[in-house]
Write a protein that holds these residues in place. Structure first.
Motif, PDB file in Angstrom:
ATOM      1  N   ARG A  71       0.827  -1.201   0.000  1.00 49.12           N
ATOM      2  CA  ARG A  71       0.000   0.000   0.000  1.00 49.12           C
ATOM      3  C   ARG A  71       0.868   1.261   0.000  1.00 49.12           C
ATOM      4  O   ARG A  71       0.558   2.245  -0.682  1.00 49.12           O
ATOM      5  CB  ARG A  71      -0.957  -0.024   1.192  1.00 49.12           C
ATOM      6  CG  ARG A  71      -2.065  -1.060   1.041  1.00 49.12           C
ATOM      7  CD  ARG A  71      -3.121  -0.922   2.121  1.00 49.12           C
ATOM      8  NE  ARG A  71      -2.645  -1.344   3.416  1.00 49.12           N
ATOM      9  CZ  ARG A  71      -2.920  -2.540   3.985  1.00 49.12           C
ATOM     10  NH1 ARG A  71      -3.659  -3.428   3.330  1.00 49.12           N
ATOM     11  NH2 ARG A  71      -2.477  -2.827   5.185  1.00 49.12           N
ATOM     12  N   HIS A  72       1.955   1.235   0.750  1.00 50.94           N
ATOM     13  CA  HIS A  72       2.874   2.376   0.763  1.00 50.94           C
ATOM     14  C   HIS A  72       3.418   2.647  -0.632  1.00 50.94           C
ATOM     15  O   HIS A  72       3.411   3.802  -1.103  1.00 50.94           O
ATOM     16  CB  HIS A  72       4.026   2.097   1.736  1.00 50.94           C
ATOM     17  CG  HIS A  72       5.229   2.963   1.520  1.00 50.94           C
ATOM     18  ND1 HIS A  72       5.273   4.295   1.872  1.00 50.94           N
ATOM     19  CD2 HIS A  72       6.443   2.685   0.944  1.00 50.94           C
ATOM     20  CE1 HIS A  72       6.449   4.804   1.542  1.00 50.94           C
ATOM     21  NE2 HIS A  72       7.175   3.861   0.988  1.00 50.94           N
ATOM     22  N   LEU A  73       3.898   1.603  -1.294  1.00 53.31           N
ATOM     23  CA  LEU A  73       4.485   1.792  -2.617  1.00 53.31           C
ATOM     24  C   LEU A  73       3.438   2.261  -3.627  1.00 53.31           C
ATOM     25  O   LEU A  73       3.716   3.121  -4.473  1.00 53.31           O
ATOM     26  CB  LEU A  73       5.138   0.492  -3.087  1.00 53.31           C
ATOM     27  CG  LEU A  73       6.376   0.049  -2.292  1.00 53.31           C
ATOM     28  CD1 LEU A  73       6.839  -1.326  -2.755  1.00 53.31           C
ATOM     29  CD2 LEU A  73       7.511   1.066  -2.414  1.00 53.31           C
ATOM     30  N   ALA A  74       2.228   1.717  -3.536  1.00 57.58           N
ATOM     31  CA  ALA A  74       1.173   2.117  -4.460  1.00 57.58           C
ATOM     32  C   ALA A  74       0.830   3.590  -4.296  1.00 57.58           C
ATOM     33  O   ALA A  74       0.662   4.326  -5.279  1.00 57.58           O
ATOM     34  CB  ALA A  74      -0.066   1.254  -4.238  1.00 57.58           C
ATOM     35  N   ARG A  75       0.732   4.041  -3.048  1.00 64.25           N
ATOM     36  CA  ARG A  75       0.398   5.449  -2.808  1.00 64.25           C
ATOM     37  C   ARG A  75       1.562   6.364  -3.204  1.00 64.25           C
ATOM     38  O   ARG A  75       1.358   7.424  -3.795  1.00 64.25           O
ATOM     39  CB  ARG A  75       0.006   5.640  -1.343  1.00 64.25           C
ATOM     40  CG  ARG A  75      -1.329   4.983  -1.008  1.00 64.25           C
ATOM     41  CD  ARG A  75      -1.762   5.233   0.423  1.00 64.25           C
ATOM     42  NE  ARG A  75      -3.109   4.712   0.634  1.00 64.25           N
ATOM     43  CZ  ARG A  75      -3.415   3.675   1.434  1.00 64.25           C
ATOM     44  NH1 ARG A  75      -2.454   3.063   2.110  1.00 64.25           N
ATOM     45  NH2 ARG A  75      -4.661   3.273   1.556  1.00 64.25           N
ATOM     46  N   LYS A  76       2.776   5.943  -2.888  1.00 65.54           N
ATOM     47  CA  LYS A  76       3.933   6.780  -3.205  1.00 65.54           C
ATOM     48  C   LYS A  76       4.098   6.965  -4.706  1.00 65.54           C
ATOM     49  O   LYS A  76       4.394   8.082  -5.179  1.00 65.54           O
ATOM     50  CB  LYS A  76       5.201   6.162  -2.611  1.00 65.54           C
ATOM     51  CG  LYS A  76       6.459   6.942  -2.963  1.00 65.54           C
ATOM     52  CD  LYS A  76       7.710   6.354  -2.326  1.00 65.54           C
ATOM     53  CE  LYS A  76       8.938   7.150  -2.747  1.00 65.54           C
ATOM     54  NZ  LYS A  76      10.179   6.634  -2.106  1.00 65.54           N
ATOM     55  N   HIS A  77       3.924   5.881  -5.455  1.00 69.99           N
ATOM     56  CA  HIS A  77       4.196   5.934  -6.890  1.00 69.99           C
ATOM     57  C   HIS A  77       2.941   6.183  -7.726  1.00 69.99           C
ATOM     58  O   HIS A  77       3.031   6.242  -8.962  1.00 69.99           O
ATOM     59  CB  HIS A  77       4.894   4.645  -7.326  1.00 69.99           C
ATOM     60  CG  HIS A  77       6.245   4.485  -6.690  1.00 69.99           C
ATOM     61  ND1 HIS A  77       7.350   5.171  -7.123  1.00 69.99           N
ATOM     62  CD2 HIS A  77       6.653   3.742  -5.620  1.00 69.99           C
ATOM     63  CE1 HIS A  77       8.395   4.855  -6.366  1.00 69.99           C
ATOM     64  NE2 HIS A  77       7.995   3.995  -5.451  1.00 69.99           N
ATOM     65  N   GLY A  78       1.797   6.329  -7.059  1.00 69.96           N
ATOM     66  CA  GLY A  78       0.571   6.631  -7.782  1.00 69.96           C
ATOM     67  C   GLY A  78       0.144   5.532  -8.727  1.00 69.96           C
ATOM     68  O   GLY A  78      -0.407   5.817  -9.798  1.00 69.96           O
ATOM     69  N   ARG A  79       0.377   4.284  -8.319  1.00 71.57           N
ATOM     70  CA  ARG A  79       0.049   3.145  -9.168  1.00 71.57           C
ATOM     71  C   ARG A  79      -0.708   2.098  -8.362  1.00 71.57           C
ATOM     72  O   ARG A  79      -0.443   1.905  -7.169  1.00 71.57           O
ATOM     73  CB  ARG A  79       1.328   2.489  -9.716  1.00 71.57           C
ATOM     74  CG  ARG A  79       2.197   3.366 -10.596  1.00 71.57           C
ATOM     75  CD  ARG A  79       1.636   3.516 -11.998  1.00 71.57           C
ATOM     76  NE  ARG A  79       1.329   2.229 -12.601  1.00 71.57           N
ATOM     77  CZ  ARG A  79       2.244   1.447 -13.193  1.00 71.57           C
ATOM     78  NH1 ARG A  79       3.502   1.834 -13.249  1.00 71.57           N
ATOM     79  NH2 ARG A  79       1.871   0.308 -13.731  1.00 71.57           N
ATOM     80  N   LEU A  80      -1.660   1.435  -8.999  1.00 70.62           N
ATOM     81  CA  LEU A  80      -2.345   0.252  -8.438  1.00 70.62           C
ATOM     82  C   LEU A  80      -3.197   0.551  -7.213  1.00 70.62           C
ATOM     83  O   LEU A  80      -3.564  -0.371  -6.476  1.00 70.62           O
ATOM     84  CB  LEU A  80      -1.344  -0.860  -8.103  1.00 70.62           C
ATOM     85  CG  LEU A  80      -0.353  -1.268  -9.190  1.00 70.62           C
ATOM     86  CD1 LEU A  80       0.450  -2.489  -8.730  1.00 70.62           C
ATOM     87  CD2 LEU A  80      -1.039  -1.554 -10.505  1.00 70.62           C
ATOM     88  N   MET A  81      -3.529   1.825  -6.985  1.00 77.28           N
ATOM     89  CA  MET A  81      -4.397   2.187  -5.871  1.00 77.28           C
ATOM     90  C   MET A  81      -5.561   3.012  -6.438  1.00 77.28           C
ATOM     91  O   MET A  81      -5.331   4.013  -7.120  1.00 77.28           O
ATOM     92  CB  MET A  81      -3.635   2.999  -4.826  1.00 77.28           C
ATOM     93  CG  MET A  81      -4.467   3.359  -3.593  1.00 77.28           C
ATOM     94  SD  MET A  81      -5.025   1.923  -2.629  1.00 77.28           S
ATOM     95  CE  MET A  81      -3.489   1.430  -1.832  1.00 77.28           C
ATOM     96  N   PRO A  82      -6.803   2.615  -6.168  1.00 76.81           N
ATOM     97  CA  PRO A  82      -7.936   3.386  -6.694  1.00 76.81           C
ATOM     98  C   PRO A  82      -7.936   4.820  -6.181  1.00 76.81           C
ATOM     99  O   PRO A  82      -7.378   5.120  -5.116  1.00 76.81           O
ATOM    100  CB  PRO A  82      -9.155   2.619  -6.167  1.00 76.81           C
ATOM    101  CG  PRO A  82      -8.657   1.284  -5.750  1.00 76.81           C
ATOM    102  CD  PRO A  82      -7.225   1.465  -5.361  1.00 76.81           C
ATOM    103  N   ALA A  83      -8.611   5.695  -6.911  1.00 72.92           N
ATOM    104  CA  ALA A  83      -8.655   7.100  -6.524  1.00 72.92           C
ATOM    105  C   ALA A  83      -9.629   7.361  -5.383  1.00 72.92           C
ATOM    106  O   ALA A  83      -9.358   8.184  -4.507  1.00 72.92           O
ATOM    107  CB  ALA A  83      -9.022   7.954  -7.735  1.00 72.92           C
TER     108      ALA A  83
END
Length: 205
Positions: A71-83
């Motif tokens: 979850r940290h990586l998804a939020r940091k890189h703006g990938r694979l996390m819904p808006a």
């Protein structure tokens, strides 16, 4: 550069490596755990007092717990996390479900059939865990009837931990009944290059 400590055949390390590959994050992986040792060394325990894998260091931020790392990586890189916040909550929900429900069935099957010598296996306990796994997958199938991926119609970090558990489920419980929606979704996981590189090409040990 992101550093990852952990052996590549750990399901929890595989979560992180699959996510890193999907996001294209530059990284270095350092073997640790089981035959590689490292996890009991004082320097490692300073990072992760549990002495488990994976542990990551990301620009001075040290994290453990594979789902939290994803979850940290998804939020940091703006990938694979819904808006939307609601869908982000559903990502959390299904990633927690992987640990508290699906993993509680598949995990004992893995330990019983892969890590335990045949003469020492508790087959009634393994069968009970298989049935719990099958019941969990029925829940997943009902959800996947509604959309293409675990959370909506876009691949997210929620698909990763569940995909890894499903690889073990499909490998270790081949007698499990077919589930049309899970099987369709799982085929889409198998078609992803990062899944093949970091999950299905690595033997269960």
């Amino acid at each position: 550069m992101l550093k990852v400590w952990g052996r590549n055949n750990s399901s929890n390390v595989q979560k992180v490596m699959w996510g890193i590959a999907e996001m294209g994050v530059p990284h270095e992986r350092i073997d640790a755990g089981r035959q590689f040792g490292v996890v009991n060394e004082p320097a490692y325990r300073e990072k992760n007092p549990n002495g488990m894998v994976p542990t990551v260091e990301d620009e001075g931020v040290v994290l453990w717990e594979s789902n939290a790392i994803l979850r940290h990586l998804a939020r940091k890189h703006g990938r694979l996390m819904p808006a939307s916040l609601a869908d982000q909550a559903r990502v959390d929900m299904w990633m927690d479900w992987q640990q508290t429900v699906l993993g509680q069935g598949v995990g004992p099957v893995f330990i019983g059939l892969v890590r335990t010598p045949a003469e020492q296996r508790d087959m009634p306990a393994i069968e009970k865990a298989k049935q719990a796994s099958i019941a969990a997958v029925a829940i997943l199938d009902a959800e996947l009837e509604k959309h293409l991926f675990v959370v909506g119609n876009t691949f997210t970090v929620a698909d990763i931990p569940i995909g890894i558990m499903m690889f073990r489920y499909k490998t270790l419980i081949p007698e499990a009944p077919a589930r049309a929606h899970v099987d369709r979704w799982y085929q889409s996981m198998q078609d992803r290059p990062a899944f093949r590189e970091h999950v299905s090409s690595i033997p269960l040990t």
